[in-house]
Design a protein around this motif. Structure first.
Motif, PDB file in Angstrom:
ATOM      1  N   PRO A 154      40.241  44.799  53.557  1.00 35.59           N
ATOM      2  CA  PRO A 154      40.127  43.885  52.420  1.00 35.59           C
ATOM      3  C   PRO A 154      40.365  42.438  52.839  1.00 35.59           C
ATOM      4  N   ILE A 155      39.749  41.539  52.091  1.00 36.40           N
ATOM      5  CA  ILE A 155      39.973  40.101  52.288  1.00 36.40           C
ATOM      6  C   ILE A 155      41.067  39.690  51.314  1.00 36.40           C
ATOM      7  N   HIS A 163      35.426  44.056  43.839  1.00 36.59           N
ATOM      8  CA  HIS A 163      34.619  44.932  44.698  1.00 36.59           C
ATOM      9  C   HIS A 163      33.195  44.382  44.716  1.00 36.59           C
ATOM     10  N   LEU A 164      32.788  43.890  45.854  1.00 44.35           N
ATOM     11  CA  LEU A 164      31.443  43.337  46.001  1.00 44.35           C
ATOM     12  C   LEU A 164      30.640  44.197  46.967  1.00 44.35           C
ATOM     13  N   ILE A 187      32.685  45.255  50.112  1.00 43.25           N
ATOM     14  CA  ILE A 187      33.681  44.259  50.463  1.00 43.25           C
ATOM     15  C   ILE A 187      34.707  44.200  49.340  1.00 43.25           C
ATOM     16  N   VAL A 188      35.976  44.358  49.693  1.00 44.36           N
ATOM     17  CA  VAL A 188      37.065  44.285  48.709  1.00 44.36           C
ATOM     18  C   VAL A 188      37.810  42.968  48.918  1.00 44.36           C
ATOM     19  N   GLY A 209      32.099  39.289  39.554  1.00 42.87           N
ATOM     20  CA  GLY A 209      32.592  38.130  40.286  1.00 42.87           C
ATOM     21  C   GLY A 209      31.490  37.432  41.057  1.00 42.87           C
ATOM     22  N   ALA A 210      30.356  38.118  41.220  1.00 38.95           N
ATOM     23  CA  ALA A 210      29.211  37.526  41.926  1.00 38.95           C
ATOM     24  C   ALA A 210      28.062  37.366  40.931  1.00 38.95           C
ATOM     25  N   ASP A 211      27.205  38.401  40.820  1.00 38.23           N
ATOM     26  CA  ASP A 211      26.078  38.315  39.885  1.00 38.23           C
ATOM     27  C   ASP A 211      26.371  39.022  38.560  1.00 38.23           C
TER      28      ASP A 211
END
Length: 203
Positions: free
Chosen positions: A111-112, A180-181, A199-200, A147-149
């Motif tokens: 995770p980031i 979660h992306l 990607i977390v 969080g993105a699209d």
């Protein structure tokens, strides 16, 4: 500790070592110098001599030792923007049917972790998403998910060409603790060239 070695033509010589400050520093038979006790290092204690004597010929040598303390870092140095961590799509193996599959070994992306309520500046670079296939193809990168699209949209953005993933504003873990992306790589015609990776991002 550190080791003192005196060079001479006959390496079989037996040498005895001594310190000029035996109460603070001693020397083992192999020339390893070590502190006898713990003490704050002053300018006077930082300087002392090491003596060496050939036990057969009684020939003597000496070397001056000057110790210095490395500066203590009070905070983590700022990350060089040119040294942003890379997340690389896992290598793929071609099936006989021509379709792609991931390697059988596990592929876990850690995770980031983001500092809560970071002051920026924004957009703040996080990681770079990259495919090894960019050496032969012109690729376009994207991320999808909440969080993105998807709502809340626009928190995370990605440069479609460089794959640089960034966060656009401060985050509050009390509102959303984890995102979660999914990262994608396609060619210029929109064809998928990599299996998406998860990607977390922890806030």
């Amino acid at each position: 500790s550190f080791t003192v070695k005196f060079s001479n033509c006959n390496r079989k010589r037996k040498v005895q070592y001594e310190s000029s400050e035996p109460a603070d520093f001693k020397v083992d038979e192999d020339g390893t110098v070590y502190a006898v006790r713990s003490f704050p290092l002053t300018a006077e204690q930082a300087k002392f001599l090491i003596y060496a004597q050939d036990q057969e010929t009684q020939e003597k040598w000496q070397v001056a030792v000057n110790l210095s303390l490395e500066p203590t870092l009070t905070e983590e140095p700022a990350k060089d923007p040119h040294e942003i961590e890379e997340i690389v799509f896992p290598r793929q193996l071609a099936k006989h049917s021509g379709s792609l599959q991931r390697q059988k070994r596990d592929w876990v992306i850690p995770p980031i972790n983001l500092p809560e309520n970071s002051r920026g500046p924004f957009p703040q670079e996080l990681v770079r998403i990259r495919s090894d296939r960019d050496k032969n193809l012109s690729l376009r990168y994207s991320v999808t998910g909440p969080g993105a699209d998807q709502p809340p949209t626009g928190i995370f953005i990605i440069n479609p060409i460089s794959g640089q993933l960034s966060v656009t504003k401060p985050l509050d873990r009390e509102l959303i603790a984890r995102f979660h992306l999914r990262a994608h790589a396609v060619d210029i015609n929109g064809n998928q060239v990599e299996n998406p990776i998860d990607i977390v991002i922890n806030t």
